[in-house]
Design a protein around this motif. Structure first.
Motif, PDB file in Angstrom:
ATOM      1  N   VAL A   1       0.868  -1.179   0.000  1.00  0.00           N
ATOM      2  CA  VAL A   1       0.000   0.000   0.000  1.00  0.00           C
ATOM      3  C   VAL A   1       0.903   1.228   0.000  1.00  0.00           C
ATOM      4  O   VAL A   1       1.572   1.513   0.993  1.00  0.00           O
ATOM      5  N   GLU A   2       0.932   1.890  -1.135  1.00  0.00           N
ATOM      6  CA  GLU A   2       1.766   3.079  -1.308  1.00  0.00           C
ATOM      7  C   GLU A   2       3.222   2.817  -0.924  1.00  0.00           C
ATOM      8  O   GLU A   2       3.859   3.597  -0.229  1.00  0.00           O
ATOM      9  N   GLY A   3       3.740   1.651  -1.350  1.00  0.00           N
ATOM     10  CA  GLY A   3       5.136   1.316  -1.123  1.00  0.00           C
ATOM     11  C   GLY A   3       5.456   0.746   0.244  1.00  0.00           C
ATOM     12  O   GLY A   3       6.622   0.523   0.563  1.00  0.00           O
ATOM     13  N   VAL A   4       4.434   0.485   1.065  1.00  0.00           N
ATOM     14  CA  VAL A   4       4.637  -0.062   2.408  1.00  0.00           C
ATOM     15  C   VAL A   4       3.945  -1.420   2.498  1.00  0.00           C
ATOM     16  O   VAL A   4       2.781  -1.548   2.097  1.00  0.00           O
ATOM     17  N   ALA A   5       4.649  -2.418   3.031  1.00  0.00           N
ATOM     18  CA  ALA A   5       4.036  -3.738   3.249  1.00  0.00           C
ATOM     19  C   ALA A   5       3.103  -3.652   4.452  1.00  0.00           C
ATOM     20  O   ALA A   5       3.521  -3.296   5.550  1.00  0.00           O
ATOM     21  N   GLU A   6       1.839  -3.939   4.223  1.00  0.00           N
ATOM     22  CA  GLU A   6       0.810  -3.881   5.269  1.00  0.00           C
ATOM     23  C   GLU A   6       0.115  -5.236   5.340  1.00  0.00           C
ATOM     24  O   GLU A   6      -0.134  -5.863   4.310  1.00  0.00           O
ATOM     25  N   LEU A   7      -0.231  -5.675   6.546  1.00  0.00           N
ATOM     26  CA  LEU A   7      -0.945  -6.935   6.726  1.00  0.00           C
ATOM     27  C   LEU A   7      -2.438  -6.636   6.741  1.00  0.00           C
ATOM     28  O   LEU A   7      -2.960  -6.032   7.678  1.00  0.00           O
ATOM     29  N   GLU A   8      -3.102  -7.061   5.664  1.00  0.00           N
ATOM     30  CA  GLU A   8      -4.526  -6.766   5.503  1.00  0.00           C
ATOM     31  C   GLU A   8      -5.389  -7.929   5.971  1.00  0.00           C
ATOM     32  O   GLU A   8      -5.147  -9.081   5.622  1.00  0.00           O
ATOM     33  N   ILE A   9      -6.426  -7.597   6.718  1.00  0.00           N
ATOM     34  CA  ILE A   9      -7.443  -8.569   7.121  1.00  0.00           C
ATOM     35  C   ILE A   9      -8.561  -8.493   6.089  1.00  0.00           C
ATOM     36  O   ILE A   9      -9.167  -7.436   5.892  1.00  0.00           O
TER      37      ILE A   9
ATOM     38  N   ALA B   1     -10.887 -13.080  15.110  1.00  0.00           N
ATOM     39  CA  ALA B   1      -9.955 -14.191  15.366  1.00  0.00           C
ATOM     40  C   ALA B   1      -8.698 -14.044  14.519  1.00  0.00           C
ATOM     41  O   ALA B   1      -7.585 -14.336  14.983  1.00  0.00           O
ATOM     42  N   THR B   2      -8.844 -13.576  13.299  1.00  0.00           N
ATOM     43  CA  THR B   2      -7.705 -13.376  12.408  1.00  0.00           C
ATOM     44  C   THR B   2      -6.808 -12.250  12.912  1.00  0.00           C
ATOM     45  O   THR B   2      -5.579 -12.357  12.863  1.00  0.00           O
ATOM     46  N   ILE B   3      -7.402 -11.177  13.391  1.00  0.00           N
ATOM     47  CA  ILE B   3      -6.633 -10.067  13.966  1.00  0.00           C
ATOM     48  C   ILE B   3      -5.828 -10.557  15.162  1.00  0.00           C
ATOM     49  O   ILE B   3      -4.626 -10.294  15.276  1.00  0.00           O
ATOM     50  N   ASP B   4      -6.486 -11.270  16.060  1.00  0.00           N
ATOM     51  CA  ASP B   4      -5.790 -11.801  17.240  1.00  0.00           C
ATOM     52  C   ASP B   4      -4.637 -12.710  16.832  1.00  0.00           C
ATOM     53  O   ASP B   4      -3.544 -12.645  17.401  1.00  0.00           O
ATOM     54  N   ASP B   5      -4.863 -13.553  15.809  1.00  0.00           N
ATOM     55  CA  ASP B   5      -3.825 -14.454  15.313  1.00  0.00           C
ATOM     56  C   ASP B   5      -2.671 -13.662  14.691  1.00  0.00           C
ATOM     57  O   ASP B   5      -1.509 -14.005  14.886  1.00  0.00           O
ATOM     58  N   ALA B   6      -2.975 -12.609  13.972  1.00  0.00           N
ATOM     59  CA  ALA B   6      -1.931 -11.791  13.337  1.00  0.00           C
ATOM     60  C   ALA B   6      -1.034 -11.147  14.392  1.00  0.00           C
ATOM     61  O   ALA B   6       0.185 -11.102  14.241  1.00  0.00           O
ATOM     62  N   PHE B   7      -1.630 -10.673  15.468  1.00  0.00           N
ATOM     63  CA  PHE B   7      -0.839 -10.059  16.533  1.00  0.00           C
ATOM     64  C   PHE B   7      -0.034 -11.105  17.301  1.00  0.00           C
ATOM     65  O   PHE B   7       1.136 -10.905  17.592  1.00  0.00           O
ATOM     66  N   ARG B   8      -0.656 -12.230  17.601  1.00  0.00           N
ATOM     67  CA  ARG B   8      -0.019 -13.255  18.432  1.00  0.00           C
ATOM     68  C   ARG B   8       0.981 -14.106  17.652  1.00  0.00           C
ATOM     69  O   ARG B   8       2.141 -14.207  18.009  1.00  0.00           O
ATOM     70  N   ARG B   9       0.540 -14.730  16.578  1.00  0.00           N
ATOM     71  CA  ARG B   9       1.373 -15.697  15.855  1.00  0.00           C
ATOM     72  C   ARG B   9       2.324 -15.028  14.873  1.00  0.00           C
ATOM     73  O   ARG B   9       3.502 -15.357  14.820  1.00  0.00           O
ATOM     74  N   ILE B  10       1.818 -14.078  14.089  1.00  0.00           N
ATOM     75  CA  ILE B  10       2.650 -13.429  13.083  1.00  0.00           C
ATOM     76  C   ILE B  10       3.524 -12.349  13.723  1.00  0.00           C
ATOM     77  O   ILE B  10       4.592 -12.041  13.235  1.00  0.00           O
ATOM     78  N   GLY B  11       3.058 -11.776  14.832  1.00  0.00           N
ATOM     79  CA  GLY B  11       3.812 -10.714  15.488  1.00  0.00           C
ATOM     80  C   GLY B  11       3.627  -9.360  14.844  1.00  0.00           C
ATOM     81  O   GLY B  11       4.480  -8.470  14.986  1.00  0.00           O
TER      82      GLY B  11
ATOM     83  N   GLY C   1       2.545  -5.619  14.219  1.00  0.00           N
ATOM     84  CA  GLY C   1       2.331  -4.461  15.091  1.00  0.00           C
ATOM     85  C   GLY C   1       1.037  -3.744  14.777  1.00  0.00           C
ATOM     86  O   GLY C   1       0.412  -3.149  15.648  1.00  0.00           O
ATOM     87  N   THR C   2       0.639  -3.807  13.500  1.00  0.00           N
ATOM     88  CA  THR C   2      -0.624  -3.221  13.070  1.00  0.00           C
ATOM     89  C   THR C   2      -1.243  -4.124  12.020  1.00  0.00           C
ATOM     90  O   THR C   2      -0.541  -4.901  11.358  1.00  0.00           O
ATOM     91  N   VAL C   3      -2.535  -4.005  11.846  1.00  0.00           N
ATOM     92  CA  VAL C   3      -3.253  -4.643  10.747  1.00  0.00           C
ATOM     93  C   VAL C   3      -4.127  -3.584  10.100  1.00  0.00           C
ATOM     94  O   VAL C   3      -4.474  -2.583  10.735  1.00  0.00           O
TER      95      VAL C   3
ATOM     96  N   LEU D   1      -5.624  -0.896  12.872  1.00  0.00           N
ATOM     97  CA  LEU D   1      -5.624  -1.206  14.302  1.00  0.00           C
ATOM     98  C   LEU D   1      -4.203  -1.558  14.692  1.00  0.00           C
ATOM     99  O   LEU D   1      -3.562  -2.389  14.049  1.00  0.00           O
ATOM    100  N   SER D   2      -3.698  -0.914  15.746  1.00  0.00           N
ATOM    101  CA  SER D   2      -2.359  -1.250  16.232  1.00  0.00           C
ATOM    102  C   SER D   2      -2.480  -2.228  17.390  1.00  0.00           C
ATOM    103  O   SER D   2      -3.466  -2.228  18.122  1.00  0.00           O
ATOM    104  N   LYS D   3      -1.455  -3.030  17.561  1.00  0.00           N
ATOM    105  CA  LYS D   3      -1.445  -4.033  18.626  1.00  0.00           C
ATOM    106  C   LYS D   3      -1.577  -3.369  19.989  1.00  0.00           C
ATOM    107  O   LYS D   3      -2.334  -3.813  20.828  1.00  0.00           O
ATOM    108  N   LYS D   4      -0.859  -2.285  20.217  1.00  0.00           N
ATOM    109  CA  LYS D   4      -0.900  -1.602  21.506  1.00  0.00           C
ATOM    110  C   LYS D   4      -2.329  -1.185  21.839  1.00  0.00           C
ATOM    111  O   LYS D   4      -2.813  -1.442  22.921  1.00  0.00           O
ATOM    112  N   ARG D   5      -2.992  -0.594  20.888  1.00  0.00           N
ATOM    113  CA  ARG D   5      -4.371  -0.160  21.108  1.00  0.00           C
ATOM    114  C   ARG D   5      -5.274  -1.356  21.414  1.00  0.00           C
ATOM    115  O   ARG D   5      -6.094  -1.329  22.295  1.00  0.00           O
ATOM    116  N   ASN D   6      -5.101  -2.429  20.661  1.00  0.00           N
ATOM    117  CA  ASN D   6      -5.902  -3.638  20.843  1.00  0.00           C
ATOM    118  C   ASN D   6      -5.703  -4.212  22.243  1.00  0.00           C
ATOM    119  O   ASN D   6      -6.642  -4.647  22.887  1.00  0.00           O
TER     120      ASN D   6
END
Length: 172
Positions: free
Chosen positions: A84-92, A112-122, A124-126, A164-169
């Motif tokens: 996305v505009e030259g930045v790798a972003e993890l999209e749900i 559940a996918t968001i929780d998995d992205a933060f926990r398993r993939i590590g 920082g944002t989705v 959504l950032s992990k810290k906020r979540n």
């Protein structure tokens, strides 16, 4: 191989070529795919599944969305790396069989996918990339705590970038 994700009502598991007929009925539906350039053909659904199989090797990809009560494949949901505009972003992303809309399946699977992205993939944002007129998908993102970050021109269309950032979540 990607590990499945379970919720109360859903099993999110790796797609296989055997899922092609059921997924083609969903991704080939004009109303379901209203916010895409076109409904997918059977061949395009086969290619879609093959792309996910390749993504599983790096821990991302859309998973088959199975309703536990019936065992039926009712859509897909997962985390996919996007540029996305030259930045790798993890999209749900998510798609649910039209006949089952408004039952909370997309919200439950995306959470559940968001929780998995933060926990398993590590991650920082989705993000979720959603066309401005797609109110249903925007509500799914908002119910899961994503907020509108900006609007971008992506893949030939305007898209709202919900974030959504992990810290906020974790603070909620």
């Amino acid at each position: 191989m990607r590990a499945p994700i379970e919720t109360d009502r859903l099993l999110l598991r790796p797609l296989t070529s055997a899922d092609e007929p059921a997924l083609a009925a969903i991704l080939g539906d004009a109303e379901t795919m209203l916010w895409y350039p076109h409904p997918l053909t059977r061949d395009e659904v086969g290619e879609w599944i093959e792309r996910q199989l390749g993504r599983y090797e790096n821990g991302s990809g859309l998973l088959g969305l199975v309703e536990k009560r019936t065992g039926e494949l009712i859509g897909d949901c997962g985390a996919v790396w996007q540029d996305v505009e030259g930045v790798a972003e993890l999209e749900i992303g998510y798609h649910v069989k039209r006949q089952l809309w408004n039952r909370g399946f997309a919200t439950e699977a995306a959470k559940a996918t968001i929780d998995d992205a933060f926990r398993r993939i590590g991650a920082g944002t989705v993000i979720s990339m959603i066309r401005p007129g797609n109110g249903a998908s925007r509500r799914v993102a908002e119910k899961n705590g994503l907020t509108l970050d900006r609007v971008v021109f992506w893949h030939d269309y305007q898209h709202c970038v919900y974030r959504l950032s992990k810290k906020r979540n974790e603070d909620e």
